[in-house]
Write a protein that holds these residues in place. Structure first.
Motif, PDB file in Angstrom:
ATOM      1  N   GLY A  72      23.956  62.137   1.723  1.00  0.00           N
ATOM      2  CA  GLY A  72      25.334  61.668   1.806  1.00  0.00           C
ATOM      3  C   GLY A  72      25.568  60.285   1.230  1.00  0.00           C
ATOM      4  N   THR A  73      24.634  59.789   0.452  1.00  0.00           N
ATOM      5  CA  THR A  73      24.769  58.470  -0.169  1.00  0.00           C
ATOM      6  C   THR A  73      25.797  58.533  -1.297  1.00  0.00           C
ATOM      7  OG1 THR A  73      22.418  58.131   0.250  1.00  0.00           O
ATOM      8  CG2 THR A  73      23.481  56.594  -1.261  1.00  0.00           C
ATOM      9  N   PRO A  74      26.718  57.566  -1.367  1.00  0.00           N
ATOM     10  CA  PRO A  74      27.678  57.536  -2.484  1.00  0.00           C
ATOM     11  C   PRO A  74      26.957  57.335  -3.825  1.00  0.00           C
ATOM     12  CG  PRO A  74      28.351  56.053  -0.734  1.00  0.00           C
ATOM     13  CD  PRO A  74      26.977  56.521  -0.389  1.00  0.00           C
ATOM     14  N   VAL A  75      27.567  57.810  -4.876  1.00  0.00           N
ATOM     15  CA  VAL A  75      26.943  57.772  -6.190  1.00  0.00           C
ATOM     16  C   VAL A  75      26.625  56.339  -6.637  1.00  0.00           C
ATOM     17  CG1 VAL A  75      29.118  57.827  -7.482  1.00  0.00           C
ATOM     18  CG2 VAL A  75      27.052  58.682  -8.541  1.00  0.00           C
ATOM     19  N   ALA A  76      27.503  55.393  -6.362  1.00  0.00           N
ATOM     20  CA  ALA A  76      27.270  54.008  -6.794  1.00  0.00           C
ATOM     21  C   ALA A  76      26.051  53.418  -6.104  1.00  0.00           C
ATOM     22  CB  ALA A  76      28.501  53.158  -6.510  1.00  0.00           C
ATOM     23  N   GLU A  85      23.060  52.954 -13.892  1.00  0.00           N
ATOM     24  CA  GLU A  85      24.511  52.971 -13.776  1.00  0.00           C
ATOM     25  C   GLU A  85      24.959  54.258 -13.084  1.00  0.00           C
ATOM     26  OE1 GLU A  85      26.790  50.652 -14.906  1.00  0.00           O
ATOM     27  OE2 GLU A  85      25.111  49.339 -15.421  1.00  0.00           O
ATOM     28  N   ALA A  86      26.128  54.212 -12.463  1.00  0.00           N
ATOM     29  CA  ALA A  86      26.664  55.383 -11.772  1.00  0.00           C
ATOM     30  C   ALA A  86      26.950  56.520 -12.754  1.00  0.00           C
ATOM     31  CB  ALA A  86      27.927  55.010 -11.013  1.00  0.00           C
ATOM     32  N   LYS A  87      27.343  56.186 -13.974  1.00  0.00           N
ATOM     33  CA  LYS A  87      27.635  57.204 -14.977  1.00  0.00           C
ATOM     34  C   LYS A  87      26.394  58.037 -15.281  1.00  0.00           C
ATOM     35  CE  LYS A  87      29.606  57.643 -19.591  1.00  0.00           C
ATOM     36  NZ  LYS A  87      30.168  56.918 -20.732  1.00  0.00           N
ATOM     37  N   ARG A  88      25.251  57.376 -15.380  1.00  0.00           N
ATOM     38  CA  ARG A  88      24.000  58.086 -15.645  1.00  0.00           C
ATOM     39  C   ARG A  88      23.602  58.950 -14.450  1.00  0.00           C
ATOM     40  NH1 ARG A  88      18.594  56.166 -18.642  1.00  0.00           N
ATOM     41  NH2 ARG A  88      17.282  57.871 -17.936  1.00  0.00           N
ATOM     42  N   ALA A  89      23.831  58.450 -13.238  1.00  0.00           N
ATOM     43  CA  ALA A  89      23.526  59.225 -12.036  1.00  0.00           C
ATOM     44  C   ALA A  89      24.388  60.492 -11.991  1.00  0.00           C
ATOM     45  CB  ALA A  89      23.742  58.384 -10.795  1.00  0.00           C
ATOM     46  N   ARG A  90      25.662  60.380 -12.378  1.00  0.00           N
ATOM     47  CA  ARG A  90      26.531  61.550 -12.412  1.00  0.00           C
ATOM     48  C   ARG A  90      26.052  62.568 -13.454  1.00  0.00           C
ATOM     49  NH1 ARG A  90      30.564  57.728 -12.778  1.00  0.00           N
ATOM     50  NH2 ARG A  90      31.241  57.045 -10.743  1.00  0.00           N
ATOM     51  N   LEU A  91      25.576  62.075 -14.602  1.00  0.00           N
ATOM     52  CA  LEU A  91      25.046  62.948 -15.643  1.00  0.00           C
ATOM     53  C   LEU A  91      23.830  63.712 -15.131  1.00  0.00           C
ATOM     54  CD1 LEU A  91      24.774  63.957 -18.614  1.00  0.00           C
ATOM     55  CD2 LEU A  91      23.389  61.922 -19.021  1.00  0.00           C
ATOM     56  N   ILE A  92      22.927  63.017 -14.464  1.00  0.00           N
ATOM     57  CA  ILE A  92      21.727  63.658 -13.919  1.00  0.00           C
ATOM     58  C   ILE A  92      22.110  64.696 -12.875  1.00  0.00           C
ATOM     59  CG2 ILE A  92      19.642  63.244 -12.555  1.00  0.00           C
ATOM     60  CD1 ILE A  92      19.465  60.488 -14.001  1.00  0.00           C
ATOM     61  N   ALA A  93      23.092  64.369 -12.045  1.00  0.00           N
ATOM     62  CA  ALA A  93      23.545  65.320 -11.028  1.00  0.00           C
ATOM     63  C   ALA A  93      24.137  66.569 -11.682  1.00  0.00           C
ATOM     64  CB  ALA A  93      24.563  64.658 -10.115  1.00  0.00           C
ATOM     65  N   ARG A  94      24.941  66.391 -12.724  1.00  0.00           N
ATOM     66  CA  ARG A  94      25.555  67.523 -13.410  1.00  0.00           C
ATOM     67  C   ARG A  94      24.492  68.393 -14.083  1.00  0.00           C
ATOM     68  NH1 ARG A  94      29.057  64.907 -16.442  1.00  0.00           N
ATOM     69  NH2 ARG A  94      27.748  64.882 -18.285  1.00  0.00           N
ATOM     70  N   GLU A  95      23.492  67.766 -14.713  1.00  0.00           N
ATOM     71  CA  GLU A  95      22.444  68.513 -15.394  1.00  0.00           C
ATOM     72  C   GLU A  95      21.579  69.311 -14.416  1.00  0.00           C
ATOM     73  OE1 GLU A  95      21.506  65.727 -19.306  1.00  0.00           O
ATOM     74  OE2 GLU A  95      20.270  65.508 -17.506  1.00  0.00           O
ATOM     75  N   ASN A  96      21.425  68.803 -13.204  1.00  0.00           N
ATOM     76  CA  ASN A  96      20.521  69.422 -12.233  1.00  0.00           C
ATOM     77  C   ASN A  96      21.238  70.194 -11.134  1.00  0.00           C
ATOM     78  OD1 ASN A  96      17.649  68.513 -12.997  1.00  0.00           O
ATOM     79  ND2 ASN A  96      18.889  66.681 -13.233  1.00  0.00           N
ATOM     80  N   GLY A  97      22.540  70.279 -11.210  1.00  0.00           N
ATOM     81  CA  GLY A  97      23.307  71.144 -10.316  1.00  0.00           C
ATOM     82  C   GLY A  97      23.505  70.653  -8.896  1.00  0.00           C
ATOM     83  N   PHE A  98      23.615  69.365  -8.696  1.00  0.00           N
ATOM     84  CA  PHE A  98      23.969  68.858  -7.367  1.00  0.00           C
ATOM     85  C   PHE A  98      25.113  67.862  -7.500  1.00  0.00           C
ATOM     86  CE2 PHE A  98      20.471  66.167  -8.840  1.00  0.00           C
ATOM     87  CZ  PHE A  98      20.910  64.887  -8.557  1.00  0.00           C
TER      88      PHE A  98
END
Length: 102
Positions: A72-76, A85-98
Motif C-alpha cells: 500500500g505504499t504510494p508510488v512517490a 523517479e515516480a515515472k519510472r516506477a509507474r513504467l515498471i509497474a505497467r510492464e509487470n502488471g501491478f
C-alpha cells in the motif's frame, strides 16, 4: 543510346510489377488475407540491445516495487525508497502488471 527515347520510369516499373504478378499467380499461388491489426512486427521497443539492457535493469527492481505496491505504499514514496523517479516506477509497474494505490 543517343537519340533513342527512354521509357518513362513509371511505365517500366508498372510493367515489371505486372510481370512479377503474372509469375506469382502463374505458379499457382494465391493471395492471403491478413486480419486487421495482425502483423509480424514488434510494438514498442525496437528490440535493440540498449533497450533490452534497460528492460533487464527495470526487471531487477520490479520485485521490490511490487512488494511496496502490495503493502500500500504510494508510488512517490516507493520510487524514492528504490532511488528512482515516480515515472519510472509507474513504467515498471505497467510492464509487470501491478498497480500502486495512489
Amino acid at each position: 543510346m543517343i537519340g533513342v527515347p527512354m521509357p518513362h520510369p513509371r511505365d517500366s516499373f508498372i510493367d515489371d510489377l505486372n510481370h512479377k504478378l503474372d509469375q506469382f499467380f502463374g505458379a499457382g499461388r494465391s493471395v492471403q488475407e491478413v486480419a486487421s491489426g495482425v502483423s509480424g512486427e514488434k510494438l514498442g521497443g525496437f528490440g535493440t540491445t540498449h533497450s533490452n539492457k534497460l528492460r533487464a535493469e527495470r526487471d531487477k527492481v520490479a520485485p521490490r516495487l511490487k512488494e511496496l505496491a502490495e503493502a500500500g505504499t504510494p508510488v512517490a514514496k516507493a520510487a524514492r525508497d528504490c532511488g528512482m523517479e515516480a515515472k519510472r516506477a509507474r513504467l515498471i509497474a505497467r510492464e509487470n502488471g501491478f498497480k500502486f494505490t495512489s
